[in-house]
Design an enzyme around this catalytic site. Sequence first.
Site, PDB file in Angstrom:
ATOM      1  N   HIS A   1     -21.592   9.076 139.764  1.00 56.40           N
ATOM      2  CA  HIS A   1     -22.150  10.015 140.752  1.00 56.40           C
ATOM      3  C   HIS A   1     -21.098  11.086 141.059  1.00 56.40           C
ATOM      4  CE1 HIS A   1     -24.520  11.707 143.820  1.00 56.40           C
ATOM      5  NE2 HIS A   1     -24.923  10.624 144.454  1.00 56.40           N
TER       6      HIS A   1
ATOM      7  N   HIS B   1     -23.683  15.896 144.946  1.00 56.53           N
ATOM      8  CA  HIS B   1     -24.149  15.769 146.335  1.00 56.53           C
ATOM      9  C   HIS B   1     -23.060  15.659 147.388  1.00 56.53           C
ATOM     10  CE1 HIS B   1     -28.194  14.155 144.561  1.00 56.53           C
ATOM     11  NE2 HIS B   1     -27.946  15.420 144.252  1.00 56.53           N
TER      12      HIS B   1
ATOM     13  N   TYR C   1     -20.267  14.022 147.418  1.00 53.04           N
ATOM     14  CA  TYR C   1     -19.519  12.761 147.529  1.00 53.04           C
ATOM     15  C   TYR C   1     -18.126  12.928 146.891  1.00 53.04           C
ATOM     16  CZ  TYR C   1     -23.942  11.076 149.244  1.00 53.04           C
ATOM     17  OH  TYR C   1     -25.081  10.926 150.003  1.00 53.04           O
TER      18      TYR C   1
HETATM   19  C1  LIG Z   1     -34.644   8.677 149.651  1.00 49.71           C
HETATM   20  C2  LIG Z   1     -33.721   9.377 148.701  1.00 49.71           C
HETATM   21  C3  LIG Z   1     -32.554   8.750 148.282  1.00 49.71           C
HETATM   22  C4  LIG Z   1     -31.698   9.365 147.352  1.00 49.71           C
HETATM   23  N1  LIG Z   1     -30.585   8.689 146.913  1.00 49.71           N
HETATM   24  C5  LIG Z   1     -29.819   9.221 145.934  1.00 49.71           C
HETATM   25  C6  LIG Z   1     -28.731   8.486 145.373  1.00 49.71           C
HETATM   26  O1  LIG Z   1     -28.440   7.336 145.741  1.00 49.71           O
HETATM   27  N2  LIG Z   1     -28.011   9.074 144.398  1.00 49.71           N
HETATM   28  C7  LIG Z   1     -28.287  10.349 143.943  1.00 49.71           C
HETATM   29  O2  LIG Z   1     -27.601  10.846 143.039  1.00 49.71           O
HETATM   30  N3  LIG Z   1     -29.322  11.047 144.439  1.00 49.71           N
HETATM   31  C8  LIG Z   1     -30.099  10.514 145.397  1.00 49.71           C
HETATM   32  N4  LIG Z   1     -31.196  11.206 145.862  1.00 49.71           N
HETATM   33  C9  LIG Z   1     -31.596  12.444 145.188  1.00 49.71           C
HETATM   34  C10 LIG Z   1     -32.646  12.124 144.111  1.00 49.71           C
HETATM   35  O3  LIG Z   1     -32.048  11.432 143.033  1.00 49.71           O
HETATM   36  C11 LIG Z   1     -33.308  13.401 143.558  1.00 49.71           C
HETATM   37  O4  LIG Z   1     -32.341  14.226 142.983  1.00 49.71           O
HETATM   38  C12 LIG Z   1     -34.065  14.147 144.646  1.00 49.71           C
HETATM   39  O5  LIG Z   1     -34.943  13.270 145.341  1.00 49.71           O
HETATM   40  C13 LIG Z   1     -34.859  15.311 144.095  1.00 49.71           C
HETATM   41  O6  LIG Z   1     -35.839  14.852 143.187  1.00 49.71           O
HETATM   42  P1  LIG Z   1     -37.412  14.795 143.614  1.00 49.71           P
HETATM   43  O7  LIG Z   1     -37.788  16.193 144.031  1.00 49.71           O
HETATM   44  O8  LIG Z   1     -38.104  14.366 142.352  1.00 49.71           O
HETATM   45  O9  LIG Z   1     -37.533  13.834 144.738  1.00 49.71           O
HETATM   46  C14 LIG Z   1     -32.028  10.635 146.832  1.00 49.71           C
HETATM   47  C15 LIG Z   1     -33.184  11.291 147.280  1.00 49.71           C
HETATM   48  C16 LIG Z   1     -34.034  10.669 148.197  1.00 49.71           C
HETATM   49  C17 LIG Z   1     -35.303  11.376 148.609  1.00 49.71           C
END
Ligand SMILES: Cc1cc2nc3c(=O)[nH]c(=O)nc-3n(C[C@H](O)[C@H](O)[C@H](O)COP(=O)(O)O)c2cc1C
Length: 387
Positions: free
Chosen positions: A202, A205, A207
Site C-alpha cells: 500500500h 492514500h 499512508y
Molecule cells: C469502505 C472503504 C474502505 C477502503 N479501504 C481501503 C484499503 O484498505 N486500502 C486501499 O488501498 N484502499 C481502500 N479504499 C479505497 C478503495 O480501494 C477504492 O480505491 C475506492 O473505493 C474507489 O473505488 P470505487 O469507486 O470502485 O469504490 C477503501 C474504500 C472504501 C469505500
Amino acid sequence: MTHRPEGPVGERNSRDGAPVGPPVPSLFEPLDLGAVRTDNRVLMAPLTRMRATVPGDVPNELMRDYYVQRASAGLMISEGTQISPEGKGYMDTPGIHDAAQVAGWRAVTDAVHEAGGLIAAQLWHVGRVSHESFHDGGLPVSASAQPYRNRTSVRGEDGRPVRVACPTPRALGLHEIPRVIEDYRRATVNARAAGFDLVEIHGAHGYLLHQFLAADSNQRADEYGGSLAARARLMLEVTDAVIDAWSADRVAVRISPIGAFNGTEDPEGADAGLFVAGELGRRGLAFLHLSEPDWAGGPELDDDYRRALREAHAGPIVGAGNYDLAKAERLLGAGLVDAVAFGRSFIANPDLPRRLSDGLPLNPQRPESFYGGGAEGYTDYPAYDVA
Ligand SMILES: Cc1cc2nc3c(=O)[nH]c(=O)nc-3n(C[C@H](O)[C@H](O)[C@H](O)COP(=O)(O)O)c2cc1C
C-alpha cells in the site's frame, strides 16, 4: 483450480478465423498478473471493513465468509493489513505480524481457494494516520514531525467507530528505517505462510510510504528526503525487500500520486507517479495499481496522464476509483488499463463480475455499515437471484 484455462487471451474479436485488427480485451477474459492468471479482469479493490477480532487484530470466520462470497472476482485484494503494531491506525483492522493472525488469514485463503478464487494481501503501514490509543500513548510515526490535520477511527464505548483527531507524529529516525523495511519483509513471509497468492504494497492514500513520497509531508534532510528520487527511496527499498522475500511476479504496488488523501497532497504528484511507475516497471512486478482521485473528491484523471503512465511502466496496470462498466470498457479498449478494481460496488454485490457481464441490476449500497459492525452490511448483501 480454474485459473489456468487453455488457449490465448483476447482472440474473441477475430471472426471466421480472420483477424480484424488488434483484439480488444474484454473485462471478462483471463489476464496474466505476474505469477497468477485471473479468470476475469473484474478485481476487488482493497476495502477496510474494521471487523477483525480484537484484541489481537485477528481475521475471523465472518471475514472468511465475506471473502468467499466475493471469490468470483478475478483477484481480490484484501483490506489493508498492518505489517506491525506501529502500522495500525484504525479500530479492528487485521494484522499480519504474528502467528494468530497468520492462522486466521490461512483459514480465509484456504476457503477462497476452495471457492476457486485468488487473493492478495494488502501490506499496510498507516504512518501518521493513527492515534496514541493504538500505541500505548506513544506518537504515530511519519517522514516528518509536521503538524497534521486529519482524523481516524477509534472504538467508541458502544463498539462503533468514533472519529478523533490524529496527533502530530514523530519523525522516524534514520536508524529506524531498516527496521520498518524488515517489518514489510517479515509481513511478506507471513503472507506466503498464510496462503495468499500475491502481496500488494500500500503506497497510496497518504499512508506511510506516500508520506515519504509526497513533497508536502516529507521535510527530511537525510537520504530519504529532498529530491524525488530520495523521497521515493523508502517505497522502492520496501518493494525490493518484499521481492526478495518472495518474487517480483508475486508483488504489486498501489499508488495514488494525484489528489488529496488523508491530508497528504503532493504538489509534485504527477511527476512522482511517473517516476515510481518507471522504477517499479523495471522490477517486473505482477502489476501497478493506480488509485484514482475522483471518488474521493479529487479531479478525474485525464487520458494524457494515463498514457504517460502506460509509457513509463513496463507491466500490467490496474485502475481503480469510480469505475462502472462503461468506464472500464473504454479504458480497457483504449489500452490504458489491463484490469479494473471495483470497491464500493463489490461491497454491495458479492457476484459483481456476473452482474456486469450479464447486465444485471446492482444492489443499493449501505455506506453506514462500510466501517465496523458485524454481518449487517457485510455478508448480508444478496447475490442476484435469477428467479
Ligand atoms: C469502505 C472503504 C474502505 C477502503 N479501504 C481501503 C484499503 O484498505 N486500502 C486501499 O488501498 N484502499 C481502500 N479504499 C479505497 C478503495 O480501494 C477504492 O480505491 C475506492 O473505493 C474507489 O473505488 P470505487 O469507486 O470502485 O469504490 C477503501 C474504500 C472504501 C469505500
